[in-house]
Scaffold this motif. Structure first.
Motif, PDB file in Angstrom:
ATOM      1  N   ASP A 159       0.427  -1.187  -0.077  1.00  0.00           N
ATOM      2  CA  ASP A 159      -0.088   0.200   0.030  1.00  0.00           C
ATOM      3  C   ASP A 159       0.642   1.163   0.054  1.00  0.00           C
ATOM      4  O   ASP A 159       2.015   1.498   0.516  1.00  0.00           O
ATOM      5  CB  ASP A 159      -0.792  -0.408   1.169  1.00  0.00           C
ATOM      6  CG  ASP A 159      -2.332   1.133   0.883  1.00  0.00           C
ATOM      7  OD1 ASP A 159      -3.129   0.420   0.766  1.00  0.00           O
ATOM      8  OD2 ASP A 159      -2.121   2.240   1.513  1.00  0.00           O
ATOM      9  N   LYS A 160       0.389   2.297  -1.147  1.00  0.00           N
ATOM     10  CA  LYS A 160       1.711   3.469  -1.070  1.00  0.00           C
ATOM     11  C   LYS A 160       0.009   4.683  -0.673  1.00  0.00           C
ATOM     12  O   LYS A 160      -0.605   4.446  -1.643  1.00  0.00           O
ATOM     13  CB  LYS A 160       2.133   3.401  -2.169  1.00  0.00           C
ATOM     14  CG  LYS A 160       3.025   4.275  -2.819  1.00  0.00           C
ATOM     15  CD  LYS A 160       3.091   4.426  -3.630  1.00  0.00           C
ATOM     16  CE  LYS A 160       4.254   6.147  -3.904  1.00  0.00           C
ATOM     17  NZ  LYS A 160       5.168   5.821  -5.567  1.00  0.00           N
ATOM     18  N   VAL A 161       0.172   5.525  -0.162  1.00  0.00           N
ATOM     19  CA  VAL A 161      -0.395   6.602  -0.096  1.00  0.00           C
ATOM     20  C   VAL A 161       0.470   7.889  -0.304  1.00  0.00           C
ATOM     21  O   VAL A 161       1.424   7.912   0.400  1.00  0.00           O
ATOM     22  CB  VAL A 161      -0.974   6.565   0.936  1.00  0.00           C
ATOM     23  CG1 VAL A 161      -1.868   8.096   1.182  1.00  0.00           C
ATOM     24  CG2 VAL A 161      -1.809   5.402   1.826  1.00  0.00           C
ATOM     25  N   THR A 162       0.275   8.672  -1.294  1.00  0.00           N
ATOM     26  CA  THR A 162       0.875   9.648  -1.198  1.00  0.00           C
ATOM     27  C   THR A 162      -0.094  11.578  -1.535  1.00  0.00           C
ATOM     28  O   THR A 162      -0.699  10.968  -1.729  1.00  0.00           O
ATOM     29  CB  THR A 162       1.429   9.988  -2.809  1.00  0.00           C
ATOM     30  OG1 THR A 162       2.167   8.856  -3.277  1.00  0.00           O
ATOM     31  CG2 THR A 162       2.384  11.333  -3.458  1.00  0.00           C
ATOM     32  N   MET A 163       0.840  12.359  -0.468  1.00  0.00           N
ATOM     33  CA  MET A 163       0.193  13.214  -0.312  1.00  0.00           C
ATOM     34  C   MET A 163       0.717  14.642   0.084  1.00  0.00           C
ATOM     35  O   MET A 163       1.885  14.979  -0.048  1.00  0.00           O
ATOM     36  CB  MET A 163      -0.579  13.492   1.195  1.00  0.00           C
ATOM     37  CG  MET A 163      -1.665  13.958   1.135  1.00  0.00           C
ATOM     38  SD  MET A 163      -1.892  13.744   3.278  1.00  0.00           S
ATOM     39  CE  MET A 163      -3.496  12.337   2.665  1.00  0.00           C
ATOM     40  N   ASP A 164       0.064  15.610  -0.764  1.00  0.00           N
ATOM     41  CA  ASP A 164       0.844  16.734  -1.030  1.00  0.00           C
ATOM     42  C   ASP A 164       0.571  17.748   0.510  1.00  0.00           C
ATOM     43  O   ASP A 164      -0.656  17.675   0.625  1.00  0.00           O
ATOM     44  CB  ASP A 164       0.602  17.841  -1.605  1.00  0.00           C
ATOM     45  CG  ASP A 164       1.230  17.467  -3.018  1.00  0.00           C
ATOM     46  OD1 ASP A 164       1.389  18.417  -4.251  1.00  0.00           O
ATOM     47  OD2 ASP A 164       1.241  15.801  -3.792  1.00  0.00           O
ATOM     48  N   GLU A 165       1.665  18.182   0.995  1.00  0.00           N
ATOM     49  CA  GLU A 165       1.598  19.464   2.152  1.00  0.00           C
ATOM     50  C   GLU A 165       0.579  20.565   1.403  1.00  0.00           C
ATOM     51  O   GLU A 165       0.787  20.558   0.212  1.00  0.00           O
ATOM     52  CB  GLU A 165       2.812  20.183   3.072  1.00  0.00           C
ATOM     53  CG  GLU A 165       3.664  18.246   3.645  1.00  0.00           C
ATOM     54  CD  GLU A 165       4.213  18.723   3.978  1.00  0.00           C
ATOM     55  OE1 GLU A 165       5.273  20.128   4.727  1.00  0.00           O
ATOM     56  OE2 GLU A 165       5.412  18.396   4.457  1.00  0.00           O
ATOM     57  N   ARG A 166      -0.105  21.192   1.958  1.00  0.00           N
ATOM     58  CA  ARG A 166      -0.805  22.418   2.021  1.00  0.00           C
ATOM     59  C   ARG A 166      -0.809  23.077   2.939  1.00  0.00           C
ATOM     60  O   ARG A 166      -0.859  22.991   4.169  1.00  0.00           O
ATOM     61  CB  ARG A 166      -2.545  22.026   2.402  1.00  0.00           C
ATOM     62  CG  ARG A 166      -2.579  20.972   1.146  1.00  0.00           C
ATOM     63  CD  ARG A 166      -2.486  21.483  -0.658  1.00  0.00           C
ATOM     64  NE  ARG A 166      -3.028  20.551  -1.789  1.00  0.00           N
ATOM     65  CZ  ARG A 166      -2.342  20.477  -2.732  1.00  0.00           C
ATOM     66  NH1 ARG A 166      -0.979  20.855  -2.622  1.00  0.00           N
ATOM     67  NH2 ARG A 166      -3.395  19.032  -3.662  1.00  0.00           N
ATOM     68  N   ASP A 167      -0.447  24.743   2.583  1.00  0.00           N
ATOM     69  CA  ASP A 167      -0.317  25.304   3.658  1.00  0.00           C
ATOM     70  C   ASP A 167      -1.551  25.791   4.576  1.00  0.00           C
ATOM     71  O   ASP A 167      -3.108  25.805   3.142  1.00  0.00           O
ATOM     72  CB  ASP A 167      -0.376  27.114   2.865  1.00  0.00           C
ATOM     73  CG  ASP A 167       1.973  26.751   2.452  1.00  0.00           C
ATOM     74  OD1 ASP A 167       2.296  26.316   3.160  1.00  0.00           O
ATOM     75  OD2 ASP A 167       2.453  27.315   1.153  1.00  0.00           O
TER      76      ASP A 167
END
Length: 171
Positions: A159-167
């Motif tokens: 399993d792989k979960v990719t997420m961008d940080e947001r301001d």
């Protein structure tokens, strides 16, 4: 006499609970000792993460995924199954907007063994210059979490979960 019996019963229950708590806390370090990974296991997991960084080696990428692997990518699409994941990776890496981007920073993978055959890995990286909808995106600060399991002696990405940080915006 009745109160004395109740008092004795409370004392016995309290004593048993205290012994159970002490035995649980005494066995806790033993559990941690069991989870000391071997050098080979740690290297195998780091190898999986390194393969993820390679842009065009699709055969190598295919070997690290479990048949029923799952990837939730940063834009909310979910891919299930090794074939689906690899097909999307090929499309992604052939996309001119993605190919124009570069990774300028990779954090060291943080590996935590949950069991001798299960590890969770977190890794941070930054991608610059990606073109989405004909617009160059700001630097993407990307966090990825991997669930990796050892099956029949081989570590596989499940399993792989990719997420961008947001301001955060001020409310």
């Amino acid at each position: 006499m009745r109160y004395l019996n109740i008092l004795i019963l409370v004392f016995i229950v309290f004593s048993c609970a205290q012994k159970e708590e002490n035995s649980n806390s005494a066995s806790e370090p033993d559990k941690q000792e069991e989870l000391q990974p071997s050098v080979e296991d740690t290297l195998a997991i780091k190898n999986i993460i390194d393969i993820q960084k390679k842009s065009k080696n699709f055969e190598e990428r295919e070997k690290i995924w479990a048949e029923d692997g799952r990837w939730l990518q940063a834009f909310g699409r979910v891919f299930k199954g090794k074939d689906s994941i690899i097909n999307f990776i090929k499309i992604l890496h052939n996309n001119p907007g993605y190919s124009a981007s570069t990774v300028n920073k990779y954090g060291e993978p943080e590996i935590k063994f949950l069991r001798p055959d299960v590890a969770v890995v977190h890794q941070y990286h930054e991608r610059e210059g990606q073109i989405i909808n004909e617009v160059v995106t700001p630097t993407r600060k990307i966090n990825t979490t991997y669930l990796i399991t050892k099956e029949n002696g081989t570590w596989l990405l499940r399993d792989k979960v990719t997420m961008d940080e947001r301001d955060r915006t001020k409310n």
